[in-house]
Design a protein around this motif. Structure first.
Motif, PDB file in Angstrom:
ATOM      1  N   ARG A  27      14.940  13.247   5.060  1.00 50.69           N
ATOM      2  CA  ARG A  27      15.646  11.969   5.230  1.00 50.69           C
ATOM      3  C   ARG A  27      15.199  11.324   6.545  1.00 50.69           C
ATOM      4  O   ARG A  27      15.133  12.011   7.567  1.00 50.69           O
ATOM      5  CB  ARG A  27      17.167  12.196   5.320  1.00 50.69           C
ATOM      6  CG  ARG A  27      17.785  12.923   4.150  1.00 50.69           C
ATOM      7  CD  ARG A  27      19.232  13.281   4.511  1.00 50.69           C
ATOM      8  NE  ARG A  27      19.889  14.090   3.489  1.00 50.69           N
ATOM      9  CZ  ARG A  27      19.827  15.414   3.413  1.00 50.69           C
ATOM     10  NH1 ARG A  27      19.101  16.116   4.282  1.00 50.69           N
ATOM     11  NH2 ARG A  27      20.485  16.057   2.462  1.00 50.69           N
TER      12      ARG A  27
ATOM     13  N   ALA B 120      16.146  11.466  -4.125  1.00 52.80           N
ATOM     14  CA  ALA B 120      17.556  11.199  -3.799  1.00 52.80           C
ATOM     15  C   ALA B 120      18.412  11.218  -5.062  1.00 52.80           C
ATOM     16  O   ALA B 120      17.942  10.838  -6.141  1.00 52.80           O
ATOM     17  CB  ALA B 120      17.671   9.844  -3.114  1.00 52.80           C
TER      18      ALA B 120
ATOM     19  N   GLY C 290      18.329   6.941   6.869  1.00 58.80           N
ATOM     20  CA  GLY C 290      19.112   8.177   6.903  1.00 58.80           C
ATOM     21  C   GLY C 290      19.467   8.681   5.516  1.00 58.80           C
ATOM     22  O   GLY C 290      18.640   8.684   4.599  1.00 58.80           O
TER      23      GLY C 290
ATOM     24  N   ARG D 202      21.701   7.348   3.535  1.00 58.90           N
ATOM     25  CA  ARG D 202      22.403   6.329   2.749  1.00 58.90           C
ATOM     26  C   ARG D 202      21.520   5.115   2.445  1.00 58.90           C
ATOM     27  O   ARG D 202      21.938   3.969   2.603  1.00 58.90           O
ATOM     28  CB  ARG D 202      23.671   5.884   3.485  1.00 58.90           C
ATOM     29  CG  ARG D 202      24.743   6.980   3.486  1.00 58.90           C
ATOM     30  CD  ARG D 202      25.964   6.590   4.259  1.00 58.90           C
ATOM     31  NE  ARG D 202      26.940   7.660   4.237  1.00 58.90           N
ATOM     32  CZ  ARG D 202      27.964   7.712   3.382  1.00 58.90           C
ATOM     33  NH1 ARG D 202      28.136   6.777   2.474  1.00 58.90           N
ATOM     34  NH2 ARG D 202      28.819   8.728   3.424  1.00 58.90           N
TER      35      ARG D 202
ATOM     36  N   THR E 198      -3.584   6.033   1.187  1.00 56.81           N
ATOM     37  CA  THR E 198      -2.907   6.279   2.456  1.00 56.81           C
ATOM     38  C   THR E 198      -3.408   5.265   3.473  1.00 56.81           C
ATOM     39  O   THR E 198      -4.616   5.032   3.579  1.00 56.81           O
ATOM     40  CB  THR E 198      -3.198   7.722   2.936  1.00 56.81           C
ATOM     41  OG1 THR E 198      -2.696   8.604   1.923  1.00 56.81           O
ATOM     42  CG2 THR E 198      -2.514   8.028   4.253  1.00 56.81           C
TER      43      THR E 198
ATOM     44  N   TYR F 186      -4.537   3.657   9.960  1.00 60.36           N
ATOM     45  CA  TYR F 186      -4.071   2.814  11.081  1.00 60.36           C
ATOM     46  C   TYR F 186      -5.228   2.217  11.880  1.00 60.36           C
ATOM     47  O   TYR F 186      -5.126   1.105  12.392  1.00 60.36           O
ATOM     48  CB  TYR F 186      -3.154   3.630  12.005  1.00 60.36           C
ATOM     49  CG  TYR F 186      -1.976   4.233  11.272  1.00 60.36           C
ATOM     50  CD1 TYR F 186      -0.881   3.450  10.946  1.00 60.36           C
ATOM     51  CD2 TYR F 186      -1.975   5.570  10.882  1.00 60.36           C
ATOM     52  CE1 TYR F 186       0.195   3.985  10.252  1.00 60.36           C
ATOM     53  CE2 TYR F 186      -0.913   6.110  10.180  1.00 60.36           C
ATOM     54  CZ  TYR F 186       0.158   5.325   9.868  1.00 60.36           C
ATOM     55  OH  TYR F 186       1.223   5.847   9.174  1.00 60.36           O
TER      56      TYR F 186
ATOM     57  N   ILE G 163       0.871  -1.180   0.000  1.00 59.27           N
ATOM     58  CA  ILE G 163       0.000   0.000   0.000  1.00 59.27           C
ATOM     59  C   ILE G 163       0.903   1.224   0.000  1.00 59.27           C
ATOM     60  O   ILE G 163       1.837   1.311   0.811  1.00 59.27           O
ATOM     61  CB  ILE G 163      -0.889   0.021   1.265  1.00 59.27           C
ATOM     62  CG1 ILE G 163      -1.911  -1.119   1.173  1.00 59.27           C
ATOM     63  CG2 ILE G 163      -1.583   1.361   1.439  1.00 59.27           C
ATOM     64  CD1 ILE G 163      -2.832  -1.216   2.366  1.00 59.27           C
TER      65      ILE G 163
END
Ligand code: FAD
Length: 361
Positions: free
Chosen positions: A294, A51, A320, A322, A172, A175, A40
């Motif tokens: 990030r 990125a 992060g 990377r 979206t 929850y 989803i």
């Protein structure tokens, strides 16, 4: 046995929430293991969409290896090569990184770093004279080998296109519609043994995990057109300037801790442009100014593992700055943990923040 059980109850092995690099790598591992999944995604995009996709296992500020850099590199490249061939796509673009020297003393530091275990494979010991008149590098540059770019937008698009319609729902995640059952989880019509949240920085809205210390670092970048620059290498000065084809370059990025909006700011743009000017003398035009956050963690390690109170609810996050190199092996570690094949390394296991779950009770 497990597959028979899943088929019998019309269950998936995993429901994945979020299709960035984390969700993609996790789904690909499931596919390779012959396990079923559905994804989803809210469609708003995250870090992975903007990125540069640079894969670089070194830290060029300190001339050192990044955490697990060589391990992640040796796993990630074959992972992406196999995926590129399966998807019949073209998203891996090898290119050396040219670290522009700004102090004479860096020459010695570079040469001695290039002789160190782990770095030897990546740092070319030679001090290269600058051969591109439009690059401001009077002290030359050091070259990092076995680096390049994974074009993350192309990768995500090819991957999305390869999915069966029932494998991807664009919405979206709500929850409050998630139920835990005797056999796993149910979300609306979807039954699965496990749910894995791969939401990047949006995890801050997830009631199961939002107490964890995901800090977030906003990055603003510019896509510039510089027809005379003609660099095929990734330039590293105070920022990265990476060629992305058609005389376009990805330039950035800012590291902003306080502003968590997705607004592009004039300060962000000026900050990046000042650094572009330091690195190149070419005329350029700004084509695009974009930003994302990030998913960085307080202790700078990924956040992976199982919710302490719900054995079928898992997290794959905290990549992060990377994500490209980390995503393939980190998602394999999570799958092996869920399947009971091996334990998660303590450094990445979210159990190190167990007390954070209790503080919110
Ligand atoms: C400016 C910038 C430059 C970067 N450059 C590099 C680089 O050169 N090399 C590198 O390795 N890394 C780089 N990174 C870091 C890298 O982008 C991230 O580590 C990585 O993309 C994180 O992937 P992710 O899948 O965890 O999160 P994301 O990419 O943020 O993906 C999360 C996905 O989940 C979806 N989602 C979230 N919440 C919900 C919900 N409730 N319901 C449904 N869907 C949801 C979002 O729509 C999104 O598609 C950069 C990051 C930035 C911001």
């Amino acid at each position: 046995m497990q597959r028979f059980f899943l088929l019998l109850f019309d269950m998936k092995h995993s429901l994945i929430v979020g299709l960035g690099l984390a969700g993609l790598a996790y789904a690909e591992h499931l596919r390779r293991a012959g396990l079923s999944f559905c994804i989803i995604d809210g469609g708003k995009g995250g870090s992975s969409q903007i990125a540069a996709g640079i894969y670089n296992p070194t830290v060029l500020k300190r001339f050192s290896l990044s955490w697990n850099g060589d391990l992640f590199h040796s796993y990630a490249l074959p992972f992406y090569e196999q995926l590129q061939s399966r998807l019949d796509s073209d998203f891996i673009h090898p290119a050396p990184i040219h670290k522009i020297f700004i102090k004479q003393s860096e020459h010695n530091d570079w040469v001695s770093a290039s002789d160190q275990q782990g770095l030897k494979m990546f740092l070319d010991p030679k001090i290269h004279a600058n051969a591109n008149v439009e690059v401001n590098a009077t002290l030359g540059h050091g070259q990092v080998d076995h680096t390049g770019r994974v074009a993350t937008q192309t990768l995500l698009k090819s991957f999305r296109n390869s999915l069966q319609p029932e494998e991807l729902t664009m919405e979206t995640f709500e929850y409050d519609k998630l139920e835990t059952t005797a056999f796993g989880i149910q979300y609306k019509q979807i039954k699965a043994e496990h749910i894995v949240f791969c939401e990047g920085y949006q995890m801050v809205n997830n009631p199961f995990f939002k107490m964890l210390p995901l800090i977030g670092l906003k990055g603003e970048i510019l896509i510039i057109k510089a027809p005379t620059l003609k660099s095929e290498s990734i330039l590293k000065g105070p920022i990265f300037i990476a060629p992305i084809g058609d005389d376009l370059y990805w330039a950035g990025a800012t590291f902003e801790r306080n502003d968590k909006t997705l607004n592009c700011t004039s300060q962000g743009r000026s900050w990046v442009e000042e650094r572009i000017r330091k690195m190149i003398s070419s005329e350029y035009e700004v084509i695009e100014h974009i930003t994302q956050i990030r998913p960085t963690v307080m202790d700078r390690r990924p956040l992976i593992g199982t919710h302490p109170d719900h054995q079928n609810i898992h997290l794959l996050n905290g990549f992060g700055a990377r994500g490209v190199l980390g995503a393939p092996l980190l998602s394999k570690w999570l799958l092996d943990h869920i399947e009971g094949i091996s334990e998660l390394p303590t450094a990445v296991n979210l159990s190190r923040f167990e007390s954070y779950f209790r503080q919110s009770d």
